[in-house]
Design a protein around this motif. Structure first.
Motif, PDB file in Angstrom:
ATOM      1  N   PHE A  35      62.374  -2.619 -46.167  1.00 10.10           N
ATOM      2  CA  PHE A  35      61.076  -1.955 -46.098  1.00 10.10           C
ATOM      3  C   PHE A  35      60.013  -2.719 -46.871  1.00 10.10           C
ATOM      4  O   PHE A  35      58.833  -2.672 -46.522  1.00 10.10           O
ATOM      5  N   LEU A  36      60.412  -3.452 -47.931  1.00  8.07           N
ATOM      6  CA  LEU A  36      59.433  -4.262 -48.653  1.00  8.07           C
ATOM      7  C   LEU A  36      58.857  -5.348 -47.750  1.00  8.07           C
ATOM      8  O   LEU A  36      57.650  -5.585 -47.727  1.00  8.07           O
ATOM      9  N   THR A  37      59.735  -6.015 -47.008  1.00  7.95           N
ATOM     10  CA  THR A  37      59.292  -7.068 -46.091  1.00  7.95           C
ATOM     11  C   THR A  37      58.423  -6.477 -44.994  1.00  7.95           C
ATOM     12  O   THR A  37      57.375  -7.022 -44.639  1.00  7.95           O
ATOM     13  N   ASN A  38      58.858  -5.333 -44.462  1.00  5.23           N
ATOM     14  CA  ASN A  38      58.102  -4.666 -43.407  1.00  5.23           C
ATOM     15  C   ASN A  38      56.703  -4.320 -43.879  1.00  5.23           C
ATOM     16  O   ASN A  38      55.711  -4.580 -43.188  1.00  5.23           O
ATOM     17  N   ARG A  42      52.727  -6.238 -43.107  1.00  4.35           N
ATOM     18  CA  ARG A  42      51.604  -5.500 -42.556  1.00  4.35           C
ATOM     19  C   ARG A  42      50.362  -5.673 -43.414  1.00  4.35           C
ATOM     20  O   ARG A  42      49.244  -5.517 -42.947  1.00  4.35           O
ATOM     21  N   VAL A  43      50.578  -5.971 -44.692  1.00  2.97           N
ATOM     22  CA  VAL A  43      49.456  -6.201 -45.592  1.00  2.97           C
ATOM     23  C   VAL A  43      48.877  -7.590 -45.380  1.00  2.97           C
ATOM     24  O   VAL A  43      47.666  -7.779 -45.264  1.00  2.97           O
ATOM     25  N   VAL A  44      49.756  -8.579 -45.329  1.00  2.00           N
ATOM     26  CA  VAL A  44      49.343  -9.974 -45.121  1.00  2.00           C
ATOM     27  C   VAL A  44      50.292 -10.604 -44.112  1.00  2.00           C
ATOM     28  O   VAL A  44      51.468 -10.777 -44.399  1.00  2.00           O
ATOM     29  N   LEU A  86      50.941 -10.102 -53.704  1.00  2.00           N
ATOM     30  CA  LEU A  86      50.378 -10.631 -52.462  1.00  2.00           C
ATOM     31  C   LEU A  86      48.874 -10.863 -52.604  1.00  2.00           C
ATOM     32  O   LEU A  86      48.347 -11.882 -52.150  1.00  2.00           O
ATOM     33  N   ILE A  87      48.186  -9.907 -53.213  1.00  3.65           N
ATOM     34  CA  ILE A  87      46.748 -10.045 -53.408  1.00  3.65           C
ATOM     35  C   ILE A  87      46.451 -11.254 -54.283  1.00  3.65           C
ATOM     36  O   ILE A  87      45.567 -12.053 -53.992  1.00  3.65           O
ATOM     37  N   GLU A 108      44.850  -7.353 -43.483  1.00  2.00           N
ATOM     38  CA  GLU A 108      45.157  -7.533 -42.084  1.00  2.00           C
ATOM     39  C   GLU A 108      46.108  -6.412 -41.681  1.00  2.00           C
ATOM     40  O   GLU A 108      46.885  -6.564 -40.773  1.00  2.00           O
ATOM     41  N   PHE A 109      46.073  -5.301 -42.421  1.00  2.00           N
ATOM     42  CA  PHE A 109      47.118  -4.287 -42.271  1.00  2.00           C
ATOM     43  C   PHE A 109      47.284  -3.852 -40.819  1.00  2.00           C
ATOM     44  O   PHE A 109      46.333  -3.462 -40.157  1.00  2.00           O
ATOM     45  N   GLN A 110      48.525  -3.927 -40.349  1.00  2.00           N
ATOM     46  CA  GLN A 110      48.852  -3.560 -38.983  1.00  2.00           C
ATOM     47  C   GLN A 110      49.772  -2.355 -38.975  1.00  2.00           C
ATOM     48  O   GLN A 110      50.707  -2.281 -39.761  1.00  2.00           O
TER      49      GLN A 110
END
Length: 201
Positions: A35-38, A42-44, A86-87, A108-110
């Protein structure tokens, strides 16, 4: 004060990890990496950046384990840590983007596939319509809905992760639901609408 069974279990797992239990650390990794990767992707949407951030978090976690505080929700703790890293990495990568601007606009959150499903039995036409409507939300609104309904975080936890106040979380949920409700009418899932009730929306 004793927490819920889940909190107690996670707290005990965290304490074992802090004491140097390698098996506990490996359990934390194996149960959270997916879930961390998922979420991070979605964030970047930069696979290498995501992999670097997650690897750095777990290396730092092990190296500094003895100095870390008490943790009841490992998922929340790691999501917050990964997003912050990530930021930091994204800003270092793009030095022309001010940190405050990046934090406000991330990202770029998807949305995930789950965010686009109404019910398992819903038609593909309705799922596509939900997808189209979700795409009209701002990145921040999409991320708030993802954290709220598909990561099961509280509004306070969401506020901490996104580094905004709790009222902003409420506002983003409300505005997102208004868009979906106006555009889709009866197709808006009940679990997205129920959050409005306690606040009189």
């Amino acid at each position: 004060m004793i927490g819920t069974p889940q909190e107690t279990t996670e707290a005990q797992l965290w304490m074992a990890f802090q004491a140097g239990d390698r098996a506990a650390f490996e359990q934390i990794y194996s149960t959270t990496i997916g879930f961390l990767t998922n979420y991070a992707m979605r964030v970047v949407s930069d696979k290498q950046l995501v992999q670097d951030a997650i690897q750095d978090i777990f290396v730092e976690l092990w190296n500094k384990r003895e100095n870390l505080g008490k943790v009841n929700s490992i998922r929340f703790y790691l999501m917050k840590a990964v997003r912050r890293d990530l930021i930091r990495k994204k800003i270092k990568q793009d030095k022309n983007t001010p940190m405050d601007l990046f934090r406000r606009s991330v990202t770029e959150f998807q949305p995930s596939y789950e965010m686009m499903k109404v019910k398992d039995e819903e038609s593909s036409e309705k799922i596509l319509k939900m997808k189209a409507m979700i795409e009209q939300l701002t990145p921040r609104q999409k991320e708030v809905l993802y954290l709220k309904y598909f990561s099961n975080l509280t509004n306070n936890e969401i506020a901490e992760i996104l580094e905004i106040n709790v009222q902003s979380v409420y506002n983003n949920i409300y505005r997102a639901l208004e868009v979906l409700r106006d555009k889709m009418h009866v197709f808006v899932p009940w679990y997205l609408l129920e959050v409005c009730e306690p606040f009189g929306y």
